[in-house]
Motif scaffolding. Structure first.
Motif, PDB file in Angstrom:
ATOM      1  N   UNK A 114      -8.338  -9.012   7.595  1.00  8.06           N
ATOM      2  CA  UNK A 114      -7.663 -10.188   7.040  1.00  8.06           C
ATOM      3  C   UNK A 114      -6.327  -9.587   6.731  1.00  8.06           C
ATOM      4  N   UNK A 115      -6.142  -8.525   6.029  1.00 10.53           N
ATOM      5  CA  UNK A 115      -4.848  -7.973   5.712  1.00 10.53           C
ATOM      6  C   UNK A 115      -3.991  -7.680   6.681  1.00 10.53           C
ATOM      7  N   UNK A 116      -4.592  -7.104   7.817  1.00 10.67           N
ATOM      8  CA  UNK A 116      -3.740  -6.647   9.017  1.00 10.67           C
ATOM      9  C   UNK A 116      -3.398  -7.813   9.976  1.00 10.67           C
ATOM     10  N   UNK A 117      -4.311  -8.615   9.919  1.00 10.66           N
ATOM     11  CA  UNK A 117      -3.658  -9.848  10.671  1.00 10.66           C
ATOM     12  C   UNK A 117      -2.589 -10.458   9.982  1.00 10.66           C
ATOM     13  N   UNK A 163       2.856  -7.246  12.765  1.00  7.09           N
ATOM     14  CA  UNK A 163       3.180  -6.136  13.304  1.00  7.09           C
ATOM     15  C   UNK A 163       4.223  -5.310  12.419  1.00  7.09           C
ATOM     16  N   UNK A 164       4.293  -5.858  11.366  1.00  9.71           N
ATOM     17  CA  UNK A 164       5.345  -5.248  10.460  1.00  9.71           C
ATOM     18  C   UNK A 164       5.257  -3.469  10.270  1.00  9.71           C
ATOM     19  N   UNK A 165       6.276  -2.884  10.403  1.00 10.78           N
ATOM     20  CA  UNK A 165       6.290  -1.443  10.524  1.00 10.78           C
ATOM     21  C   UNK A 165       6.649  -0.830   8.952  1.00 10.78           C
ATOM     22  N   UNK A 166       6.976  -1.910   8.125  1.00  8.03           N
ATOM     23  CA  UNK A 166       7.604  -1.397   6.944  1.00  8.03           C
ATOM     24  C   UNK A 166       6.472  -1.499   5.783  1.00  8.03           C
ATOM     25  N   UNK A 167       5.133  -1.729   6.151  1.00  7.46           N
ATOM     26  CA  UNK A 167       4.193  -1.753   5.171  1.00  7.46           C
ATOM     27  C   UNK A 167       2.973  -0.751   5.517  1.00  7.46           C
ATOM     28  N   UNK A 168       2.526   0.077   4.590  1.00 12.46           N
ATOM     29  CA  UNK A 168       1.453   0.977   4.326  1.00 12.46           C
ATOM     30  C   UNK A 168       0.564   0.625   3.677  1.00 12.46           C
ATOM     31  N   UNK A 169      -0.856   0.964   4.072  1.00 16.41           N
ATOM     32  CA  UNK A 169      -2.227   0.262   3.171  1.00 16.41           C
ATOM     33  C   UNK A 169      -2.660   1.519   2.807  1.00 16.41           C
ATOM     34  N   UNK A 170      -2.964   1.842   1.709  1.00 22.76           N
ATOM     35  CA  UNK A 170      -3.468   3.003   0.979  1.00 22.76           C
ATOM     36  C   UNK A 170      -4.989   2.560   0.326  1.00 22.76           C
ATOM     37  N   UNK A 171      -6.077   3.081   0.825  1.00 22.13           N
ATOM     38  CA  UNK A 171      -7.297   2.844   0.350  1.00 22.13           C
ATOM     39  C   UNK A 171      -7.685   4.084  -0.555  1.00 22.13           C
ATOM     40  N   UNK A 172      -7.792   4.082  -1.751  1.00 18.95           N
ATOM     41  CA  UNK A 172      -8.370   5.065  -2.702  1.00 18.95           C
ATOM     42  C   UNK A 172      -9.950   4.852  -2.690  1.00 18.95           C
ATOM     43  N   UNK A 173     -10.722   5.968  -2.287  1.00 24.09           N
ATOM     44  CA  UNK A 173     -12.244   5.910  -2.349  1.00 24.09           C
ATOM     45  C   UNK A 173     -12.400   6.543  -3.722  1.00 24.09           C
ATOM     46  N   UNK A 174     -12.948   5.771  -4.726  1.00 26.80           N
ATOM     47  CA  UNK A 174     -13.269   6.345  -5.839  1.00 26.80           C
ATOM     48  C   UNK A 174     -14.563   6.638  -6.150  1.00 26.80           C
ATOM     49  N   UNK A 175     -15.393   6.555  -4.885  1.00 29.00           N
ATOM     50  CA  UNK A 175     -16.861   6.909  -4.955  1.00 29.00           C
ATOM     51  C   UNK A 175     -16.928   8.204  -4.095  1.00 29.00           C
ATOM     52  N   UNK A 176     -17.064   9.421  -4.718  1.00 24.43           N
ATOM     53  CA  UNK A 176     -17.239  10.731  -4.123  1.00 24.43           C
ATOM     54  C   UNK A 176     -18.408  10.868  -3.408  1.00 24.43           C
ATOM     55  N   UNK A 177     -19.479   9.989  -3.270  1.00 23.11           N
ATOM     56  CA  UNK A 177     -20.648  10.084  -2.593  1.00 23.11           C
ATOM     57  C   UNK A 177     -20.619   9.331  -1.246  1.00 23.11           C
ATOM     58  N   UNK A 178     -19.479   8.529  -0.929  1.00 21.81           N
ATOM     59  CA  UNK A 178     -19.353   7.925   0.399  1.00 21.81           C
ATOM     60  C   UNK A 178     -18.183   8.374   0.860  1.00 21.81           C
ATOM     61  N   UNK A 179     -17.907   8.405   2.195  1.00 23.21           N
ATOM     62  CA  UNK A 179     -16.775   8.377   3.184  1.00 23.21           C
ATOM     63  C   UNK A 179     -16.557   7.201   3.789  1.00 23.21           C
ATOM     64  N   UNK A 180     -15.218   6.669   3.841  1.00 24.48           N
ATOM     65  CA  UNK A 180     -14.730   5.736   4.373  1.00 24.48           C
ATOM     66  C   UNK A 180     -13.641   5.665   5.489  1.00 24.48           C
ATOM     67  N   UNK A 212      -4.372  -1.423  14.647  1.00 26.29           N
ATOM     68  CA  UNK A 212      -4.114  -0.980  15.741  1.00 26.29           C
ATOM     69  C   UNK A 212      -2.558  -0.313  15.714  1.00 26.29           C
ATOM     70  N   UNK A 213      -1.945  -0.403  14.423  1.00 25.74           N
ATOM     71  CA  UNK A 213      -0.555  -0.058  14.295  1.00 25.74           C
ATOM     72  C   UNK A 213      -0.732   1.280  13.218  1.00 25.74           C
ATOM     73  N   UNK A 214      -1.942   1.653  13.088  1.00 24.42           N
ATOM     74  CA  UNK A 214      -2.110   3.067  12.015  1.00 24.42           C
ATOM     75  C   UNK A 214      -1.508   2.895  10.852  1.00 24.42           C
ATOM     76  N   UNK A 215      -1.486   2.031  10.042  1.00 26.44           N
ATOM     77  CA  UNK A 215      -0.958   1.834   8.868  1.00 26.44           C
ATOM     78  C   UNK A 215      -1.956   2.092   7.724  1.00 26.44           C
ATOM     79  N   UNK A 216      -3.184   2.236   7.793  1.00 30.44           N
ATOM     80  CA  UNK A 216      -4.326   2.377   6.928  1.00 30.44           C
ATOM     81  C   UNK A 216      -4.319   3.980   6.768  1.00 30.44           C
ATOM     82  N   UNK A 217      -4.334   4.235   5.402  1.00 28.73           N
ATOM     83  CA  UNK A 217      -4.342   5.909   5.055  1.00 28.73           C
ATOM     84  C   UNK A 217      -5.610   5.828   3.916  1.00 28.73           C
TER      85      UNK A 217
END
Length: 70
Positions: free
Chosen positions: A22-25, A29-46, A54-59
């Motif tokens: 929903x956030x990406x929608x 197509x704005x290129x000036x926004x990046x999304x950073x997800x901090x995984x605070x659960x060391x037992x899972x990989x996301x 599709x614009x590769x803005x999620x890190x």
């Protein structure tokens, strides 16, 4: 100027995926926004959430230990 949206994650993978879709929608197509997800659960990989945008803005930053409340 670049804007960063930082999201902390511990549990609820399906909720995270839905929210990121929903956030990406909503930012379109704005290129000036990046999304950073901090995984605070060391037992899972996301890392597969990076394919949601599709614009590769999620890190993903994988934490090696739980840092507590954000």
């Amino acid at each position: 100027m670049k804007y960063s949206i930082i999201i902390t994650y511990y549990k609820g993978f399906n909720i995270l995926k839905s929210m990121l879709k929903l956030l990406c929608e909503s930012i379109g197509d704005r290129k000036d926004i990046e999304i950073i997800v901090v995984n605070d659960n060391p037992e899972t990989e996301i890392f597969d959430v990076t394919t949601i945008d599709k614009n590769n803005r999620i890190m993903v930053i994988q934490s090696s230990r739980n840092g507590g409340y954000s």
